[in-house]
Every structure is written in structure tokens, then in C-alpha cells.
Design a protein around this motif. Structure first.
Motif, PDB file in Angstrom:
ATOM      1  N   ARG A  89      44.838 -15.931   5.418  1.00  0.00           N
ATOM      2  CA  ARG A  89      45.679 -14.992   4.673  1.00  0.00           C
ATOM      3  C   ARG A  89      44.826 -14.176   3.693  1.00  0.00           C
ATOM      4  N   ARG A  90      45.279 -12.966   3.413  1.00  0.00           N
ATOM      5  CA  ARG A  90      44.631 -12.156   2.384  1.00  0.00           C
ATOM      6  C   ARG A  90      44.913 -12.738   1.000  1.00  0.00           C
ATOM      7  N   VAL A  91      43.913 -12.613   0.136  1.00  0.00           N
ATOM      8  CA  VAL A  91      44.066 -13.041  -1.258  1.00  0.00           C
ATOM      9  C   VAL A  91      43.556 -11.919  -2.158  1.00  0.00           C
ATOM     10  N   GLU A  92      43.928 -11.965  -3.421  1.00  0.00           N
ATOM     11  CA  GLU A  92      43.482 -10.944  -4.367  1.00  0.00           C
ATOM     12  C   GLU A  92      42.008 -11.166  -4.698  1.00  0.00           C
ATOM     13  N   VAL A  93      41.226 -10.119  -4.559  1.00  0.00           N
ATOM     14  CA  VAL A  93      39.785 -10.189  -4.835  1.00  0.00           C
ATOM     15  C   VAL A  93      39.380  -8.950  -5.637  1.00  0.00           C
ATOM     16  N   PRO A  94      38.296  -9.012  -6.382  1.00  0.00           N
ATOM     17  CA  PRO A  94      37.866  -7.839  -7.146  1.00  0.00           C
ATOM     18  C   PRO A  94      37.291  -6.748  -6.231  1.00  0.00           C
ATOM     19  N   ILE A  95      37.451  -5.495  -6.636  1.00  0.00           N
ATOM     20  CA  ILE A  95      36.883  -4.377  -5.881  1.00  0.00           C
ATOM     21  C   ILE A  95      35.358  -4.477  -5.834  1.00  0.00           C
ATOM     22  N   SER A  96      34.777  -5.255  -6.724  1.00  0.00           N
ATOM     23  CA  SER A  96      33.328  -5.461  -6.692  1.00  0.00           C
ATOM     24  C   SER A  96      32.869  -6.106  -5.391  1.00  0.00           C
ATOM     25  N   LYS A  97      33.780  -6.673  -4.622  1.00  0.00           N
ATOM     26  CA  LYS A  97      33.448  -7.260  -3.320  1.00  0.00           C
ATOM     27  C   LYS A  97      33.389  -6.211  -2.213  1.00  0.00           C
ATOM     28  N   LEU A  98      33.702  -4.975  -2.546  1.00  0.00           N
ATOM     29  CA  LEU A  98      33.743  -3.922  -1.535  1.00  0.00           C
ATOM     30  C   LEU A  98      32.360  -3.295  -1.357  1.00  0.00           C
ATOM     31  N   CYS A  99      31.992  -3.085  -0.106  1.00  0.00           N
ATOM     32  CA  CYS A  99      30.735  -2.408   0.226  1.00  0.00           C
ATOM     33  C   CYS A  99      31.052  -1.336   1.262  1.00  0.00           C
ATOM     34  N   ILE A 100      30.729  -0.088   0.948  1.00  0.00           N
ATOM     35  CA  ILE A 100      31.014   1.008   1.868  1.00  0.00           C
ATOM     36  C   ILE A 100      29.712   1.604   2.395  1.00  0.00           C
ATOM     37  N   GLY A 101      29.747   2.046   3.639  1.00  0.00           N
ATOM     38  CA  GLY A 101      28.657   2.827   4.199  1.00  0.00           C
ATOM     39  C   GLY A 101      29.056   4.283   4.212  1.00  0.00           C
ATOM     40  N   VAL A 102      28.116   5.180   3.961  1.00  0.00           N
ATOM     41  CA  VAL A 102      28.415   6.614   3.975  1.00  0.00           C
ATOM     42  C   VAL A 102      27.560   7.279   5.039  1.00  0.00           C
ATOM     43  N   LYS A 103      28.194   8.117   5.849  1.00  0.00           N
ATOM     44  CA  LYS A 103      27.546   8.681   7.036  1.00  0.00           C
ATOM     45  C   LYS A 103      28.146  10.055   7.316  1.00  0.00           C
ATOM     46  N   CYS A 104      27.359  10.955   7.872  1.00  0.00           N
ATOM     47  CA  CYS A 104      27.899  12.238   8.305  1.00  0.00           C
ATOM     48  C   CYS A 104      27.456  12.515   9.732  1.00  0.00           C
ATOM     49  N   GLY A 105      28.276  13.246  10.472  1.00  0.00           N
ATOM     50  CA  GLY A 105      27.945  13.584  11.845  1.00  0.00           C
ATOM     51  C   GLY A 105      28.700  14.831  12.258  1.00  0.00           C
ATOM     52  N   GLY A 106      28.073  15.679  13.040  1.00  0.00           N
ATOM     53  CA  GLY A 106      28.709  16.948  13.376  1.00  0.00           C
ATOM     54  C   GLY A 106      28.954  17.762  12.120  1.00  0.00           C
ATOM     55  N   SER A 107      27.955  17.802  11.236  1.00  0.00           N
ATOM     56  CA  SER A 107      28.111  18.496   9.956  1.00  0.00           C
ATOM     57  C   SER A 107      28.149  20.007  10.162  1.00  0.00           C
ATOM     58  N   ASP A 108      28.769  20.695   9.211  1.00  0.00           N
ATOM     59  CA  ASP A 108      28.837  22.157   9.253  1.00  0.00           C
ATOM     60  C   ASP A 108      28.590  22.721   7.869  1.00  0.00           C
ATOM     61  N   GLY A 109      28.773  24.020   7.717  1.00  0.00           N
ATOM     62  CA  GLY A 109      28.523  24.667   6.445  1.00  0.00           C
ATOM     63  C   GLY A 109      29.448  24.240   5.326  1.00  0.00           C
ATOM     64  N   TYR A 110      30.575  23.604   5.679  1.00  0.00           N
ATOM     65  CA  TYR A 110      31.510  23.112   4.660  1.00  0.00           C
ATOM     66  C   TYR A 110      31.142  21.700   4.186  1.00  0.00           C
ATOM     67  N   SER A 111      30.393  20.948   5.007  1.00  0.00           N
ATOM     68  CA  SER A 111      30.191  19.519   4.741  1.00  0.00           C
ATOM     69  C   SER A 111      29.596  19.251   3.366  1.00  0.00           C
ATOM     70  N   GLY A 112      28.585  20.035   2.983  1.00  0.00           N
ATOM     71  CA  GLY A 112      27.943  19.830   1.695  1.00  0.00           C
ATOM     72  C   GLY A 112      28.727  20.370   0.514  1.00  0.00           C
ATOM     73  N   ILE A 113      29.868  21.029   0.808  1.00  0.00           N
ATOM     74  CA  ILE A 113      30.702  21.615  -0.246  1.00  0.00           C
ATOM     75  C   ILE A 113      31.965  20.793  -0.470  1.00  0.00           C
ATOM     76  N   THR A 114      32.528  20.235   0.616  1.00  0.00           N
ATOM     77  CA  THR A 114      33.818  19.552   0.531  1.00  0.00           C
ATOM     78  C   THR A 114      33.690  18.056   0.799  1.00  0.00           C
ATOM     79  N   ALA A 115      33.457  17.673   2.046  1.00  0.00           N
ATOM     80  CA  ALA A 115      33.541  16.265   2.438  1.00  0.00           C
ATOM     81  C   ALA A 115      32.463  15.399   1.796  1.00  0.00           C
ATOM     82  N   ASN A 116      31.202  15.835   1.854  1.00  0.00           N
ATOM     83  CA  ASN A 116      30.127  14.985   1.337  1.00  0.00           C
ATOM     84  C   ASN A 116      30.197  14.776  -0.174  1.00  0.00           C
ATOM     85  N   PRO A 117      30.435  15.821  -0.985  1.00  0.00           N
ATOM     86  CA  PRO A 117      30.605  15.567  -2.423  1.00  0.00           C
ATOM     87  C   PRO A 117      31.813  14.686  -2.741  1.00  0.00           C
TER      88      PRO A 117
END
Length: 468
Positions: free
Chosen positions: A231-259
Motif C-alpha cells: 500500500r502507498r504511505v505518506e512520505v516526504p517529497i525529499s524521496k522524489l528523484c526526477i530525470g530531465v530530458k529533451c527530445g525533438g527540440s525546437d525553437g520554443y524548447s529553450g523558451i517554454t518547456a525547458n525553463p
């Protein structure tokens, strides 16, 4: 931003056309003033190339009139310039594992040590699917083509990745399938996992079994019954680890999605969690900015050595380090690798870099880590997930349907792709703020939202040497 155009930094001598004109496609650059032949083209407040001819004010700036300014022999220095986030506290509900890690899914992995048993893994997955039951988020065969005939560093990397994937907290249980005659032998992998205290892994060699199908189904039925009780239990957000990745980038990527994703990285770090940036070749031209975010000289030197090593892997084979961007990137408005990289590194946010990870390593510290892996979407995303990222935030300007073996959230950089590929895209970053994306991230972590691509699971390894 002025009307339909955006000037990202006051130092820029180009702006981006957001909606496009008769002469400048949407997402592409145009000159704000005349740029003479040989002069620098400036975007993000940084050099992204040189003009190859005189460019009049208002003219389209792209591959026909500018080129990269990358120097393969550049030297690096260290000048610390990172921001410290204001610490926050918060919780979410996840699966607390025996080793203290937290999964955001409760899944069963079938993981071949060698591609020869891919078909067996897929057959077992199909055979048991209807019996998994409520409380188990899925059973997935994580097939790949390697595990035999690789030598040296390639063989070691494949073994490391297999071990790291088997340690992932999203997996309640893991069935390791060997053949029995491969280089990437099952027994040493099981011994290593046992030494790491992983008691949720069982493995066998198919050549050793009278009926590998019956044996596998028996194990998976036991796994499913035990996983259903979790079962799920309450845990701190400090347990969260995210990966960040981009693919098929365009001229908007560095202005909107990536920031926007960079702001999520900052938020997760503020809560005491971790974020991981990879795609080393897509740091070339922007690496000095990342070096200046390293928390100390030791981290700077380790990161610098990573960059130099990756560049050397190109030049040793006779390739330039700027063999990028891709045709799709160029069509979307990205002209040089520097431009692509400056947009790419936005995903890491503004906080300090605390660690540099070798390929196959797992995250050791809260904060931002940089991981050694190429830009290839499948290879890099697999490396991020294997490092312990429970979710990968994947930005895209042109769209892509794939998912690695953890939830892979697709974040669009523009309205067009968000509307056209609504069955691929989870979030449209154009005109949105980071609070909405952070909310979706927590909903995903708690299982209230499933990413559009979660029914597809793929892994791919980084291979650089010979295959026998």
C-alpha cells in the motif's frame, strides 16, 4: 516579449518569432539589428555562432547565414554562480521499500540479462497479465538486444545497468532471466544484488529449466500476490528523484518547456529531493555555465573531466563535437549546437550541481546531479531511470511517443504539437506556469495520473565498442 516576438535576454541581437511571418518560420530567429559577416550571433545572452554573411535587421537567421562557433580545444575555469533554494517541506504517497527508497509505481519487472531470452520474457508477461490484479500497476518485460558478445567497458556498463534497473524502487519485484551461456552471466548479478540487500529479485537460466515457462509463471504468481498486499504511505517529497530530458527540440524548447522544467527541478531540490541532467553532448557550448554551478572545485574538476572525456570520444573517431543539431531540430528553428545546448541546460534549473555520476551509477545525494550518457532519447532516458529517477520529465517540440521503464511525462514546447499529438503529450508548457506542472508531477507520483505513454516500456544501453 513584444507582441508575436520574444527577445530572451537584453544582450541578444536576435529575437524569436513566436507565430511566424512570410519570411521567418515560427520558432526561428531574426536579426534585431544588422549583424556583419563574422560577428557573433547572441541568444540567451550567450554566443550561439557567427554570421557567415551580412544579415540585415529583420532577416531570418539560420543555417544559410550562420555557423557554429564551438572551439574543440576550449579550456575551462571555475567561478561559482548558483542559487540556493528556499527549503520547503511537503509529502506525497508512495511505496516505501525495504531499503528506504520510495516507488511511485508498484510494478513487476521481467528483466533479461541477454537479448536471447527476450521472447521468453514477453511470453511470460502476456501469460501473467490477466492474473496481476488490483494493487499492481503492471508487469513489464524490459527487453534489449545486448548481454552477450560485448567486451570491456560495454560489457561492464550493461551489467551495471541491469543491476541498477533491478534496484529501482518502482519495482516491487524483479524476475531476472538468463539464458545460461552468455557473457553477462546471471550468477554474479544475483550475487551483487544480494550484497546490496535486494531481497525482491529472483532469477534463473532458461537452459537450466525443464520448463522455463512454468517456472517463470510460478515465480510471477507469487510476486503478484505479494505485491497486491503493498500500500502507498505518506512520505516526504525529499524521496522524489526526477530525470530531465529533451527530445525533438525546437525553437520554443529553450523558451517554454525547458525553463519550466528547470523550475520544477528547483522545486524538487527545495523539498530536499533530487534532479538528474544528462545528454552530455547537448551540453557542448553551454558546459561552462554548468561548471559554474558546481558546488565546489572537486565537483567542477569531475564534471570538467566528464566533458573532456566525451569530447575525446568524438574526436578519437574522427568526428567533430558539433555533429548536432538534428534535422528535426533545425527545422524547428535550432541552428547550432551552442543554441541547442543553451536551451537544453535550462532543464537543470538554477541550483548547484552536487554530484557527477558515471554511466550506470545511481543517485547518491539530494540536489542536482549530472549523469554521463549520450543525447539519444532511449539511451539517455534509460540511464536516468536506472540512476533511480522515478519519473522522467521529457520536453519536446516535435513530439515523441516512447517511454523508458518509468513514467515518462511528455511536455510540449508549443501549442501545435500539444494539439496535434494530444495522445502523446501530458502537459503543454506554452503559456503555462510551473505550479501546474508541479501539481501534475505530484499527481503522477501518487498514481492519480498515468502518463500517456506508460503502457509502452523500453530500455536501451550505451554501446561504444565492438560486438563479437
Amino acid at each position: 516579449m513584444t507582441g508575436e516576438n520574444i527577445r530572451i535576454d537584453e544582450r541578444d541581437n536576435v529575437a524569436v518569432s513566436l507565430s511566424g511571418t512570410d519570411t521567418v518560420p515560427a520558432g526561428h530567429k531574426f536579426a534585431l539589428a544588422t549583424i556583419k559577416k563574422g560577428e557573433f550571433v547572441i541568444k540567451y545572452g550567450q554566443i550561439i555562432g557567427r554570421a557567415t554573411e551580412d544579415i540585415p535587421a529583420g532577416a531570418w537567421v539560420h543555417t544559410h547565414n550562420m555557423r557554429s562557433h564551438l572551439d574543440e580545444n576550449v579550456t575551462y575555469s571555475y567561478h561559482y554562480a548558483a542559487k540556493e533554494p528556499k527549503k520547503k517541506n511537503g509529502t506525497f504517497h508512495g511505496y516505501l521499500r525495504e531499503d528506504g527508497s520510495v516507488g511511485v509505481r508498484n510494478e513487476i519487472f521481467i528483466l533479461p540479462t541477454v537479448g536471447c531470452v527476450n521472447g521468453i520474457a514477453e511470453r511470460l508477461s502476456r501469460a501473467i497479465q490477466s492474473e496481476v490484479g488490483e494493487g499492481v500497476d503492471g508487469i513489464y518485460a524490459l527487453t534489449h538486444q545486448f548481454g552477450c558478445s560485448q567486451l570491456g567497458e560495454d560489457a561492464e556498463n550493461i551489467r551495471k545497468l541491469i543491476v541498477s534497473i533491478a534496484c529501482h524502487p518502482n519495482a516491487a519485484f524483479v524476475l531476472l532471466l538468463g539464458l545460461g551461456c552468455e557473457n553477462n552471466a546471471l550468477a554474479p548479478i544475483l550475487d551483487e544484488l544480494s550484497a546490496l540487500g535486494r531481497h525482491n529479485v529472483v532469477g534463473f537460466n532458461c537452459q537450466d529449466e525443464e520448463d522455463e515457462q512454468a517456472r517463470g509463471v510460478e515465480i510471477l504468481r507469487d510476486f503478484a500476490a505479494r505485491a497486491r498486499a503493498m500500500r502507498r504511505v505518506e512520505v516526504p517529497i525529499s524521496k522524489l528523484c526526477i530525470g530531465v530530458k529533451c527530445g525533438g527540440s525546437d525553437g520554443y524548447s529553450g523558451i517554454t518547456a525547458n525553463p519550466t522544467v528547470g523550475k520544477i527541478s528547483d522545486r524538487v531540490v527545495a523539498y530536499g529531493g533530487a534532479a538528474v541532467l544528462t545528454e552530455v553532448p547537448e551540453m557542448f557550448g553551454a558546459e561552462q555555465l554548468l561548471m559554474n554551478k558546481c558546488e565546489d572545485e572537486k565537483t567542477f574538476r569531475t564534471y570538467r573531466d566528464m566533458i573532456v572525456r566525451f569530447k575525446k570520444s568524438y574526436t578519437d573517431l574522427g568526428f567533430p563535437v558539433y555533429e548536432n543539431p538534428s534535422p528535426g531540430n533545425k527545422k524547428g528553428g535550432i541552428t547550432t549546437l551552442e543554441e541547442k545546448s543553451l536551451g537544453c541546460i535550462e532543464k537543470a534549473g538554477h541550483t548547484k550541481i552536487v554530484d557527477v555520476l558515471a554511466y550506470g551509477d545511481r543517485v547518491k545525494k539530494p540536489g542536482v546531479s549530472v549523469l554521463y550518457a549520450p543525447g539519444n532519447d532511449l539511451v539517455a532516458a534509460t540511464a536516468l531511470a536506472a540512476a533511480g529517477c522515478q519519473i522522467v520529465l521529457f520536453t519536446t517540440g516535435r513530439g515523441t511517443p516512447f517511454s523508458t521503464f518509468v513514467p515518462t511525462m511528455k511536455i510540449a514546447s508549443n501549442d501545435r504539437i500539444a494539439d496535434k499529438k494530444a495522445n502523446w503529450i501530458d502537459f503543454n508548457a506554452y503559456g503555462m506556469d510551473d505550479a501546474a506542472l508541479f501539481g501534475l508531477l505530484l499527481r503522477t507520483a501518487e498514481g492519480d495520473y498515468r502518463c500517456k505513454s506508460e503502457d509502452m516500456r523500453e530500455i536501451a544501453f550505451y554501446k561504444t565498442g565492438v560486438t563479437l
